[in-house]
Design a protein around this motif. Structure first.
Motif, short mmCIF file in Angstrom:
data_model
loop_
_atom_site.label_atom_id
_atom_site.label_comp_id
_atom_site.label_asym_id
_atom_site.label_seq_id
_atom_site.Cartn_x
_atom_site.Cartn_y
_atom_site.Cartn_z
N PRO A 83 0.83 -1.21 0.00
CA PRO A 83 0.00 0.00 0.00
C PRO A 83 0.86 1.26 0.00
O PRO A 83 2.00 1.25 0.49
CB PRO A 83 -0.81 -0.12 1.29
N ASP A 84 0.31 2.31 -0.56
CA ASP A 84 0.99 3.61 -0.54
C ASP A 84 0.98 4.15 0.88
O ASP A 84 0.11 3.83 1.68
CB ASP A 84 0.28 4.61 -1.46
N GLY A 85 1.96 4.95 1.19
CA GLY A 85 1.99 5.58 2.51
C GLY A 85 3.21 5.17 3.30
O GLY A 85 4.05 4.40 2.85
N ASP A 86 3.30 5.74 4.48
CA ASP A 86 4.46 5.51 5.32
C ASP A 86 4.27 4.38 6.33
O ASP A 86 5.13 4.14 7.15
CB ASP A 86 4.80 6.80 6.09
N GLY A 87 3.14 3.71 6.28
CA GLY A 87 2.85 2.67 7.26
C GLY A 87 3.85 1.52 7.17
O GLY A 87 4.25 1.09 6.10
N THR A 88 4.27 1.04 8.31
CA THR A 88 5.16 -0.10 8.39
C THR A 88 4.32 -1.35 8.51
O THR A 88 3.43 -1.42 9.35
CB THR A 88 6.09 0.03 9.62
N PRO A 89 4.58 -2.38 7.67
CA PRO A 89 3.79 -3.60 7.78
C PRO A 89 4.03 -4.29 9.12
O PRO A 89 5.10 -4.14 9.72
CB PRO A 89 4.28 -4.46 6.61
N THR A 90 3.05 -5.04 9.56
CA THR A 90 3.14 -5.75 10.83
C THR A 90 4.31 -6.73 10.83
O THR A 90 4.99 -6.90 11.83
CB THR A 90 1.83 -6.51 11.10
#
Length: 104
Positions: A83-90
């Motif tokens: 996914p786009d964005g700055d989120g870090t995957p679990t």
């Protein structure tokens, strides 16, 4: 169906291009799917019964919808784009096969 994508294996640095979901485990309470992925040099090595260059466990969010094979769901999720964005995957290796081609 196997996945095709060049992937540099962490253990040896060798590039594997053919990846097979060997085992899929569904966690209803955790709402996730765990996939054991074996990575081979290429399709010919897997067909010849050679050992994988690398095997890893990858957890994806969600469960397959009713009627869909757990393996098909896992392969689709593994190949899905990050996914786009700055989120870090679990999980650190969650998008190791993002953009892979699902092959027959």
């Amino acid at each position: 169906m196997p996945l095709q994508k060049d992937y540099v294996t962490p253990a040896t640095g060798a590039t594997a291009s053919y990846h097979v979901a060997k085992q899929v485990t569904l966690d209803k309470e955790g709402n996730n799917t765990s996939v054991s992925v074996a990575s081979y040099l290429n399709a010919e090595m897997q067909a010849a019964g050679k050992m994988p260059l690398y095997t890893q466990q990858i957890v994806v969010d969600g469960l397959p919808p009713d009627g869909q094979s757990a393996f098909a769901y896992a392969e689709q999720q593994l190949a899905a784009a990050a996914p786009d964005g700055d989120g870090t995957p679990t999980y650190a290796n969650r998008f190791a096969f993002a953009g892979a081609e699902i092959v027959s």
